[in-house]
Scaffold this motif. Sequence first.
Motif, PDB file in Angstrom:
ATOM      1  N   GLY A 247      46.383  31.782  45.171  1.00 52.03           N
ATOM      2  CA  GLY A 247      47.653  32.669  45.118  1.00 52.03           C
ATOM      3  C   GLY A 247      48.311  32.216  43.647  1.00 52.03           C
ATOM      4  N   ALA A 248      47.542  31.654  42.824  1.00 52.09           N
ATOM      5  CA  ALA A 248      48.020  31.476  41.519  1.00 52.09           C
ATOM      6  C   ALA A 248      48.170  32.576  40.571  1.00 52.09           C
ATOM      7  CB  ALA A 248      47.011  30.319  40.678  1.00 52.09           C
ATOM      8  N   ASN A 249      49.061  32.448  39.693  1.00 46.01           N
ATOM      9  CA  ASN A 249      49.398  33.884  39.126  1.00 46.01           C
ATOM     10  C   ASN A 249      48.280  34.221  38.196  1.00 46.01           C
ATOM     11  OD1 ASN A 249      49.741  33.546  36.147  1.00 46.01           O
ATOM     12  ND2 ASN A 249      50.705  31.729  36.881  1.00 46.01           N
ATOM     13  N   PRO A 250      47.999  35.514  38.009  1.00 47.71           N
ATOM     14  CA  PRO A 250      46.815  36.216  37.594  1.00 47.71           C
ATOM     15  C   PRO A 250      46.614  35.803  35.981  1.00 47.71           C
ATOM     16  CG  PRO A 250      48.624  37.979  37.853  1.00 47.71           C
ATOM     17  CD  PRO A 250      48.886  36.602  38.478  1.00 47.71           C
ATOM     18  N   TYR A 251      47.435  35.631  35.286  1.00 51.28           N
ATOM     19  CA  TYR A 251      47.510  34.926  33.782  1.00 51.28           C
ATOM     20  C   TYR A 251      46.554  33.731  33.903  1.00 51.28           C
ATOM     21  CZ  TYR A 251      50.796  38.727  32.942  1.00 51.28           C
ATOM     22  OH  TYR A 251      51.562  39.883  32.950  1.00 51.28           O
ATOM     23  N   SER A 252      47.224  32.701  34.827  1.00 54.13           N
ATOM     24  CA  SER A 252      46.618  31.428  34.806  1.00 54.13           C
ATOM     25  C   SER A 252      45.017  31.656  35.415  1.00 54.13           C
ATOM     26  CB  SER A 252      47.332  30.717  36.026  1.00 54.13           C
ATOM     27  OG  SER A 252      48.889  30.423  35.522  1.00 54.13           O
ATOM     28  N   ALA A 253      44.807  32.423  36.225  1.00 55.52           N
ATOM     29  CA  ALA A 253      43.578  32.667  36.904  1.00 55.52           C
ATOM     30  C   ALA A 253      42.522  33.229  35.594  1.00 55.52           C
ATOM     31  CB  ALA A 253      43.481  33.765  38.018  1.00 55.52           C
ATOM     32  N   ILE A 254      43.018  33.989  34.865  1.00 58.98           N
ATOM     33  CA  ILE A 254      42.167  34.656  33.727  1.00 58.98           C
ATOM     34  C   ILE A 254      42.049  33.369  32.571  1.00 58.98           C
ATOM     35  CG2 ILE A 254      42.101  36.235  31.738  1.00 58.98           C
ATOM     36  CD1 ILE A 254      41.630  37.202  34.653  1.00 58.98           C
ATOM     37  N   ALA A 255      43.057  32.484  32.488  1.00 56.11           N
ATOM     38  CA  ALA A 255      43.117  31.693  31.342  1.00 56.11           C
ATOM     39  C   ALA A 255      41.868  30.812  31.938  1.00 56.11           C
ATOM     40  CB  ALA A 255      44.308  30.814  31.053  1.00 56.11           C
ATOM     41  N   ALA A 256      41.855  30.388  33.146  1.00 61.19           N
ATOM     42  CA  ALA A 256      40.694  29.517  33.816  1.00 61.19           C
ATOM     43  C   ALA A 256      39.341  30.097  33.469  1.00 61.19           C
ATOM     44  CB  ALA A 256      41.166  29.179  35.283  1.00 61.19           C
ATOM     45  N   GLY A 257      39.466  31.410  33.707  1.00 65.21           N
ATOM     46  CA  GLY A 257      38.027  31.948  33.472  1.00 65.21           C
ATOM     47  C   GLY A 257      37.598  31.949  32.129  1.00 65.21           C
ATOM     48  N   ILE A 258      38.495  32.147  31.054  1.00 65.51           N
ATOM     49  CA  ILE A 258      38.253  31.944  29.603  1.00 65.51           C
ATOM     50  C   ILE A 258      37.857  30.398  29.423  1.00 65.51           C
ATOM     51  CG2 ILE A 258      39.462  31.916  27.370  1.00 65.51           C
ATOM     52  CD1 ILE A 258      41.258  34.274  28.125  1.00 65.51           C
ATOM     53  N   ALA A 259      38.493  29.643  29.951  1.00 70.59           N
ATOM     54  CA  ALA A 259      37.869  28.258  29.647  1.00 70.59           C
ATOM     55  C   ALA A 259      36.498  27.920  30.212  1.00 70.59           C
ATOM     56  CB  ALA A 259      38.934  27.269  30.539  1.00 70.59           C
ATOM     57  N   ALA A 260      36.208  28.641  31.462  1.00 73.99           N
ATOM     58  CA  ALA A 260      34.887  28.470  31.921  1.00 73.99           C
ATOM     59  C   ALA A 260      33.722  29.111  30.880  1.00 73.99           C
ATOM     60  CB  ALA A 260      34.747  28.951  33.385  1.00 73.99           C
ATOM     61  N   LEU A 261      34.182  30.430  30.318  1.00 76.63           N
ATOM     62  CA  LEU A 261      33.287  31.354  29.567  1.00 76.63           C
ATOM     63  C   LEU A 261      32.824  30.289  28.371  1.00 76.63           C
ATOM     64  CD1 LEU A 261      32.171  33.992  29.350  1.00 76.63           C
ATOM     65  CD2 LEU A 261      33.939  34.385  27.416  1.00 76.63           C
TER      66      LEU A 261
END
Length: 431
Positions: A247-261
């Motif tokens: 349920g984390a906010n979507p900006y944080s979820a995308i930032a997590a994706g960028i870190a993984a990328l």
Amino acid sequence: MSKDVYTLTSPEGKTTELPVRNGTMGPRVVDIGKLYREQGVFTYDPGFVSTGSCESEITFIDGDKGLLMYRGYPVEQLAAHSSFIEVAYLLLYSELPSADQLAEFEESIRRHTMLNEGMLRFFNGFRYDAHPMAVLSAVVGSMSAYYHDTMDVNDQRAREVFTHRILAKLPTIAAAAHKLTAGQPYVYPRNDLSYSENLLHMLFAVPAETYEINEVAAQALDLLFILHADHEQNCSTSTVRMAGSSGANPYSAIAAGIAALWGPAHGGANEAVLRMLKEIGTARNIPKYVAKAKDKDDPFRLMGFGHRVYKNFDPRATIIRDMCHKVLAQNGQQDAPLFELALRLEEMALKDEYFIEKNLYPNVDFYSGIIYRALGIPTSMFTVMFAIGRTVGWVAHWREMIRDPNGRISRPRQLYTGSQQRDYMAIEKRG
Ligand code: CMC
């Protein structure tokens, strides 16, 4: 196994019938959700080699046939006929848009390209030599501090505004990250330009002179964004889904994706390929590096080679290789020797028993860096370019996950191999 049931019998003779699910394409899937409840065992699958984590309608890959489809459309057709914004619409809303729908979507994306002015000041806090991926993940994470009107994941309107906002602002943030390292003033977006033209403008324009958009460069970027737009449950997309599942906010979820990328086994590979080609230097050295890649005692791998899913060829690499010819013919004669070296490396690796036997082919990252370099994009920005294209895929998956009626927080189990229970010992009694 009957068609719809997979029967599993434990060594003690307890039988459990597990439902088998059929997708529209791809292998059947055994639903093991009740396995622990019924048999008291977990499954163990490091790297999720045989594990589906969710149900999805967005992208399909057949790794044996080298097939990639977005919402059923082969990527080759989209690459030949579509634009990145149209593909973004398709990924987000399931269907290709009508002319009116596309115009409305494009207009909305254009109107969200500017950043809150406060965010530009935020950029000035980074060291001048910060890696642009570090800047990108930090700034995207900080969007939740600037745009908190769209953080309610259960509000459909908020999800929609977030979607348009992030898609529109990613190029602006990426270009500002580049300008920070280049020591140049930030360039504001121009809403009369297309998505890729505007990115080129923000990357390369300077106040001192007029910047002419190069159409082949804009076409090449648009193509690369289409090819990077989605790739089903890859590492960064799974990260976005996992972070978002709480349920984390979507900006944080995308930032997590960028870190993984950023990692070299994933989107960081395009940067690593360029460094590798420069290190190899000339065709004479290729056999030495191929031998290093095969040596189990040497950590070196041929970057841009191999894929978890593609075991025949990566269709994206083939399309990008063709685009390399077009871009280099117009923009990058100075990079022709590097491309030639990459072609020779591919040729030699594909004749090698090791690469044949392990089904290792060039992947999307092998040739993309050659195009970026010919366009004047610095190596440290390559993974940022990947992130710009992939953002729409991350967002499409996040939206699908939020609406999934079977959605639950992602919470894998483990095979514990640590100490058994023991008692605390006072420090003076420890040996
Ligand atoms: N060079 C040499 N050997 C390789 C390579 C390579 N690039 N890739 C895989 N292998 C070997 C590996 O050593 C292993 O050998 P063995 O079975 O003897 O242990 C076998 O091939 C299978 O490899 P794996 O690492 O178990 O496969 P995986 O599915 O876990 O990893 C991969 C896939 C893409 C991470 C891997 O192929 C790799 O590290 N490639 C180089 C990095 C790269 O190009 N990454 C971009 C991936 S595509 C875009 C993206 O996802 O962002």
